[in-house]
Design a protein around this motif. Structure first.
Motif, PDB file in Angstrom:
ATOM      1  N   THR A  28     -53.041 -51.759 -49.247  1.00 59.28           N
ATOM      2  CA  THR A  28     -52.764 -51.846 -47.826  1.00 59.28           C
ATOM      3  C   THR A  28     -52.723 -50.427 -47.279  1.00 59.28           C
ATOM      4  N   THR A  29     -53.188 -50.258 -46.045  1.00 62.66           N
ATOM      5  CA  THR A  29     -53.080 -48.951 -45.421  1.00 62.66           C
ATOM      6  C   THR A  29     -51.650 -48.747 -44.955  1.00 62.66           C
ATOM      7  N   VAL A  30     -51.028 -47.700 -45.458  1.00 63.07           N
ATOM      8  CA  VAL A  30     -49.672 -47.334 -45.063  1.00 63.07           C
ATOM      9  C   VAL A  30     -49.714 -45.871 -44.670  1.00 63.07           C
ATOM     10  N   ALA A  31     -49.453 -45.581 -43.414  1.00 62.11           N
ATOM     11  CA  ALA A  31     -49.454 -44.204 -42.927  1.00 62.11           C
ATOM     12  C   ALA A  31     -48.643 -44.137 -41.644  1.00 62.11           C
ATOM     13  N   PHE A  32     -47.905 -43.033 -41.477  1.00 62.48           N
ATOM     14  CA  PHE A  32     -47.189 -42.828 -40.219  1.00 62.48           C
ATOM     15  C   PHE A  32     -47.196 -41.361 -39.839  1.00 62.48           C
ATOM     16  N   HIS A  33     -47.079 -41.137 -38.547  1.00 63.43           N
ATOM     17  CA  HIS A  33     -46.976 -39.797 -37.974  1.00 63.43           C
ATOM     18  C   HIS A  33     -46.050 -39.925 -36.779  1.00 63.43           C
ATOM     19  N   ALA A  34     -44.915 -39.231 -36.842  1.00 66.15           N
ATOM     20  CA  ALA A  34     -43.929 -39.319 -35.759  1.00 66.15           C
ATOM     21  C   ALA A  34     -43.517 -37.907 -35.343  1.00 66.15           C
ATOM     22  N   ASN A  35     -43.172 -37.756 -34.058  1.00 63.39           N
ATOM     23  CA  ASN A  35     -42.673 -36.470 -33.578  1.00 63.39           C
ATOM     24  C   ASN A  35     -41.601 -36.698 -32.518  1.00 63.39           C
ATOM     25  N   SER A  36     -41.160 -35.647 -31.875  1.00 61.09           N
ATOM     26  CA  SER A  36     -40.122 -35.669 -30.836  1.00 61.09           C
ATOM     27  C   SER A  36     -38.786 -36.165 -31.380  1.00 61.09           C
ATOM     28  N   LEU A  37     -38.047 -35.239 -31.933  1.00 58.62           N
ATOM     29  CA  LEU A  37     -36.723 -35.573 -32.454  1.00 58.62           C
ATOM     30  C   LEU A  37     -35.822 -36.122 -31.361  1.00 58.62           C
ATOM     31  N   PHE A  50     -37.226 -39.244 -35.491  1.00 57.19           N
ATOM     32  CA  PHE A  50     -38.365 -38.933 -34.631  1.00 57.19           C
ATOM     33  C   PHE A  50     -38.691 -40.170 -33.820  1.00 57.19           C
ATOM     34  N   ARG A  51     -38.615 -40.055 -32.497  1.00 54.29           N
ATOM     35  CA  ARG A  51     -38.709 -41.231 -31.635  1.00 54.29           C
ATOM     36  C   ARG A  51     -40.121 -41.591 -31.186  1.00 54.29           C
ATOM     37  N   VAL A  52     -41.048 -40.655 -31.211  1.00 53.36           N
ATOM     38  CA  VAL A  52     -42.409 -40.944 -30.746  1.00 53.36           C
ATOM     39  C   VAL A  52     -43.305 -41.173 -31.956  1.00 53.36           C
ATOM     40  N   ILE A  53     -43.827 -42.369 -32.062  1.00 48.62           N
ATOM     41  CA  ILE A  53     -44.705 -42.718 -33.179  1.00 48.62           C
ATOM     42  C   ILE A  53     -46.153 -42.616 -32.709  1.00 48.62           C
ATOM     43  N   LYS A  54     -46.903 -41.753 -33.363  1.00 48.49           N
ATOM     44  CA  LYS A  54     -48.332 -41.595 -33.063  1.00 48.49           C
ATOM     45  C   LYS A  54     -49.162 -42.577 -33.890  1.00 48.49           C
ATOM     46  N   VAL A  55     -48.765 -42.766 -35.148  1.00 47.99           N
ATOM     47  CA  VAL A  55     -49.426 -43.703 -36.069  1.00 47.99           C
ATOM     48  C   VAL A  55     -48.325 -44.380 -36.869  1.00 47.99           C
ATOM     49  N   ASN A  56     -48.448 -45.693 -37.073  1.00 48.77           N
ATOM     50  CA  ASN A  56     -47.503 -46.406 -37.939  1.00 48.77           C
ATOM     51  C   ASN A  56     -48.204 -47.608 -38.574  1.00 48.77           C
ATOM     52  N   GLN A  57     -49.254 -47.313 -39.327  1.00 51.61           N
ATOM     53  CA  GLN A  57     -49.996 -48.382 -39.996  1.00 51.61           C
ATOM     54  C   GLN A  57     -49.135 -48.941 -41.115  1.00 51.61           C
ATOM     55  N   ASN A  62     -39.315 -46.456 -39.079  1.00 47.79           N
ATOM     56  CA  ASN A  62     -38.464 -46.990 -38.014  1.00 47.79           C
ATOM     57  C   ASN A  62     -38.013 -45.830 -37.131  1.00 47.79           C
ATOM     58  N   SER A  63     -38.422 -45.826 -35.872  1.00 51.55           N
ATOM     59  CA  SER A  63     -38.104 -44.722 -34.965  1.00 51.55           C
ATOM     60  C   SER A  63     -36.678 -44.797 -34.412  1.00 51.55           C
ATOM     61  N   ARG A  64     -35.954 -45.848 -34.702  1.00 52.84           N
ATOM     62  CA  ARG A  64     -34.533 -45.914 -34.301  1.00 52.84           C
ATOM     63  C   ARG A  64     -33.632 -45.329 -35.382  1.00 52.84           C
ATOM     64  N   SER A  65     -34.000 -45.537 -36.652  1.00 49.81           N
ATOM     65  CA  SER A  65     -33.160 -45.056 -37.754  1.00 49.81           C
ATOM     66  C   SER A  65     -33.688 -43.769 -38.388  1.00 49.81           C
ATOM     67  N   ASN A 126     -39.383 -51.197 -50.940  1.00 49.95           N
ATOM     68  CA  ASN A 126     -38.095 -51.099 -50.247  1.00 49.95           C
ATOM     69  C   ASN A 126     -37.330 -49.801 -50.501  1.00 49.95           C
ATOM     70  N   ASP A 127     -37.887 -48.852 -51.273  1.00 49.91           N
ATOM     71  CA  ASP A 127     -37.267 -47.530 -51.366  1.00 49.91           C
ATOM     72  C   ASP A 127     -37.293 -46.886 -49.983  1.00 49.91           C
ATOM     73  N   GLN A 128     -36.271 -46.091 -49.682  1.00 51.42           N
ATOM     74  CA  GLN A 128     -36.152 -45.460 -48.366  1.00 51.42           C
ATOM     75  C   GLN A 128     -36.347 -43.952 -48.462  1.00 51.42           C
ATOM     76  N   VAL A 129     -37.088 -43.414 -47.487  1.00 48.74           N
ATOM     77  CA  VAL A 129     -37.332 -41.978 -47.399  1.00 48.74           C
ATOM     78  C   VAL A 129     -36.955 -41.531 -45.992  1.00 48.74           C
ATOM     79  N   TYR A 130     -36.240 -40.404 -45.904  1.00 52.22           N
ATOM     80  CA  TYR A 130     -35.832 -39.870 -44.605  1.00 52.22           C
ATOM     81  C   TYR A 130     -35.575 -38.375 -44.735  1.00 52.22           C
ATOM     82  N   LEU A 131     -35.386 -37.717 -43.608  1.00 52.85           N
ATOM     83  CA  LEU A 131     -35.064 -36.295 -43.585  1.00 52.85           C
ATOM     84  C   LEU A 131     -33.587 -36.131 -43.286  1.00 52.85           C
ATOM     85  N   ARG A 132     -32.951 -35.213 -43.999  1.00 57.37           N
ATOM     86  CA  ARG A 132     -31.515 -34.979 -43.815  1.00 57.37           C
ATOM     87  C   ARG A 132     -31.280 -33.517 -43.465  1.00 57.37           C
TER      88      ARG A 132
END
Length: 159
Positions: A28-37, A50-57, A62-65, A126-132
Protein backbone atom coordinates in the motif's frame (compact mmCIF):
# COMPACT_ATOMS: atom_id res chain seq x y z
CA UNK A 1 -9.63 11.29 -16.06
CA UNK A 2 -7.03 8.55 -15.52
CA UNK A 3 -3.49 9.79 -14.83
CA UNK A 4 -0.33 7.82 -15.65
CA UNK A 5 0.07 6.45 -12.11
CA UNK A 6 -3.53 5.21 -11.96
CA UNK A 7 -3.21 3.68 -15.41
CA UNK A 8 0.03 1.91 -14.46
CA UNK A 9 -1.49 0.58 -11.23
CA UNK A 10 -4.56 -0.67 -13.12
CA UNK A 11 -2.30 -2.29 -15.71
CA UNK A 12 -0.33 -4.12 -12.99
CA UNK A 13 -3.56 -5.46 -11.43
CA UNK A 14 -4.82 -6.70 -14.81
CA UNK A 15 -1.43 -8.22 -15.63
CA UNK A 16 -1.28 -10.06 -12.28
CA UNK A 17 -4.86 -11.27 -12.75
CA UNK A 18 -3.96 -12.67 -16.17
CA UNK A 19 -1.04 -14.50 -14.56
CA UNK A 20 -3.35 -15.83 -11.86
CA UNK A 21 -1.55 -13.86 -9.11
CA UNK A 22 -3.23 -12.15 -6.19
CA UNK A 23 -2.83 -8.42 -5.56
CA UNK A 24 -3.51 -8.91 -1.85
CA UNK A 25 0.19 -8.69 -0.90
CA UNK A 26 0.97 -5.66 -3.08
CA UNK A 27 2.31 -2.84 -0.91
CA UNK A 28 0.00 0.00 0.00
CA UNK A 29 1.21 3.52 -0.63
CA UNK A 30 1.91 5.15 2.71
CA UNK A 31 3.39 8.65 2.66
CA UNK A 32 2.81 11.95 4.44
CA UNK A 33 4.15 15.48 4.36
CA UNK A 34 2.96 17.99 6.95
CA UNK A 35 4.04 21.51 7.90
CA UNK A 36 2.92 24.56 9.92
CA UNK A 37 3.37 23.73 13.56
CA UNK A 38 0.24 24.35 15.60
CA UNK A 39 2.18 24.61 18.86
CA UNK A 40 5.01 27.13 18.62
CA UNK A 41 5.32 27.81 22.37
CA UNK A 42 6.91 24.53 23.32
CA UNK A 43 7.55 22.90 26.65
CA UNK A 44 9.96 19.97 27.17
CA UNK A 45 8.27 16.66 26.36
CA UNK A 46 5.54 18.18 24.15
CA UNK A 47 4.65 16.49 20.88
CA UNK A 48 5.18 18.63 17.80
CA UNK A 49 1.91 18.86 15.87
CA UNK A 50 1.92 19.88 12.21
CA UNK A 51 -1.53 21.08 11.21
CA UNK A 52 -1.24 21.47 7.42
CA UNK A 53 -1.14 18.18 5.55
CA UNK A 54 0.25 18.40 2.02
CA UNK A 55 0.21 14.62 1.42
CA UNK A 56 -1.35 11.86 3.54
CA UNK A 57 -1.58 8.75 1.39
CA UNK A 58 -2.85 5.94 3.57
CA UNK A 59 -4.22 8.44 6.14
CA UNK A 60 -1.63 7.46 8.76
CA UNK A 61 -0.66 10.97 9.99
CA UNK A 62 -3.06 12.70 12.40
CA UNK A 63 -2.80 16.51 12.28
CA UNK A 64 -4.65 16.90 15.60
CA UNK A 65 -2.31 14.68 17.64
CA UNK A 66 0.91 14.90 15.58
CA UNK A 67 1.17 11.11 15.60
CA UNK A 68 1.86 8.81 12.65
CA UNK A 69 0.34 5.33 13.15
CA UNK A 70 1.83 2.59 10.96
CA UNK A 71 -0.99 1.04 8.93
CA UNK A 72 1.05 -2.09 8.21
CA UNK A 73 4.32 -3.84 9.07
CA UNK A 74 7.31 -2.54 7.16
CA UNK A 75 10.38 -0.34 6.95
CA UNK A 76 9.60 3.37 7.11
CA UNK A 77 11.67 6.47 6.49
CA UNK A 78 11.01 9.73 8.38
CA UNK A 79 12.51 13.19 8.22
CA UNK A 80 11.89 16.20 10.43
CA UNK A 81 13.05 19.73 9.69
CA UNK A 82 12.56 22.52 12.24
CA UNK A 83 13.48 26.17 11.96
CA UNK A 84 13.72 28.55 14.91
CA UNK A 85 14.01 32.29 15.36
CA UNK A 86 17.41 33.87 16.08
CA UNK A 87 18.68 33.77 19.65
CA UNK A 88 17.01 30.46 20.48
CA UNK A 89 18.09 26.83 20.74
CA UNK A 90 16.08 23.79 19.80
CA UNK A 91 16.34 20.10 20.34
CA UNK A 92 13.88 17.43 19.31
CA UNK A 93 13.62 13.66 19.01
CA UNK A 94 12.02 11.31 16.52
CA UNK A 95 10.13 8.93 18.80
CA UNK A 96 8.89 5.41 18.01
CA UNK A 97 6.58 4.64 20.88
CA UNK A 98 8.62 5.57 23.95
CA UNK A 99 12.03 5.01 22.25
CA UNK A 100 14.21 7.78 20.85
CA UNK A 101 15.19 6.84 17.28
CA UNK A 102 17.16 9.99 16.47
CA UNK A 103 17.80 13.44 17.91
CA UNK A 104 19.07 16.83 16.84
CA UNK A 105 20.06 20.16 18.31
CA UNK A 106 20.40 23.60 16.70
CA UNK A 107 20.86 27.23 17.66
CA UNK A 108 19.55 30.15 15.63
CA UNK A 109 22.15 32.92 15.42
CA UNK A 110 20.67 35.12 12.69
CA UNK A 111 17.38 34.85 10.86
CA UNK A 112 15.89 31.38 11.02
CA UNK A 113 18.27 28.58 12.03
CA UNK A 114 17.24 25.08 10.95
CA UNK A 115 18.02 21.50 11.86
CA UNK A 116 16.95 18.25 10.20
CA UNK A 117 16.97 14.70 11.46
CA UNK A 118 16.27 11.47 9.54
CA UNK A 119 15.10 8.17 10.99
CA UNK A 120 14.54 4.74 9.48
CA UNK A 121 12.50 2.33 11.56
CA UNK A 122 11.12 -1.17 11.14
CA UNK A 123 7.57 -0.81 12.43
CA UNK A 124 4.75 -3.16 13.24
CA UNK A 125 1.17 -2.28 12.44
CA UNK A 126 -0.14 0.37 14.88
CA UNK A 127 3.33 1.49 16.06
CA UNK A 128 3.34 5.25 16.68
CA UNK A 129 5.92 7.77 15.50
CA UNK A 130 6.02 11.44 16.54
CA UNK A 131 8.38 14.32 17.26
CA UNK A 132 9.11 15.32 20.84
CA UNK A 133 10.48 18.69 21.96
CA UNK A 134 13.56 18.36 24.19
CA UNK A 135 14.68 20.39 27.16
CA UNK A 136 16.50 23.46 25.82
CA UNK A 137 16.14 27.03 26.92
CA UNK A 138 14.82 29.74 24.69
CA UNK A 139 14.26 33.43 25.14
CA UNK A 140 11.09 34.17 23.22
CA UNK A 141 7.53 32.95 23.63
CA UNK A 142 7.46 31.61 20.08
CA UNK A 143 10.65 29.84 19.05
CA UNK A 144 9.62 28.32 15.72
CA UNK A 145 9.84 30.34 12.48
CA UNK A 146 6.49 30.42 10.75
CA UNK A 147 7.81 31.74 7.45
CA UNK A 148 10.24 30.39 4.93
CA UNK A 149 12.04 28.07 5.48
CA UNK A 150 9.19 25.93 6.75
CA UNK A 151 9.31 23.33 9.47
CA UNK A 152 8.15 19.95 8.15
CA UNK A 153 7.59 16.33 9.18
CA UNK A 154 7.56 13.65 6.47
CA UNK A 155 7.45 9.89 6.31
CA UNK A 156 6.88 6.98 3.97
CA UNK A 157 6.78 3.21 3.75
CA UNK A 158 9.87 2.10 1.85
CA UNK A 159 9.59 -1.69 2.13
Amino acid sequence: MVNEKSFLYLWVIVFLALLGKSTQNCPTTVAFHANSLSNTQLLPGNKLVFRVIKVNQGGAYNSRSGIFVAPQNGTYSFNAHLCLVAGNALGFDVMVGSSVYSSTYARGYTGCGCSSVPAIAVLKQNDQVYLRWKTYSHTSSSVICQSIPQSTFTGMLIN
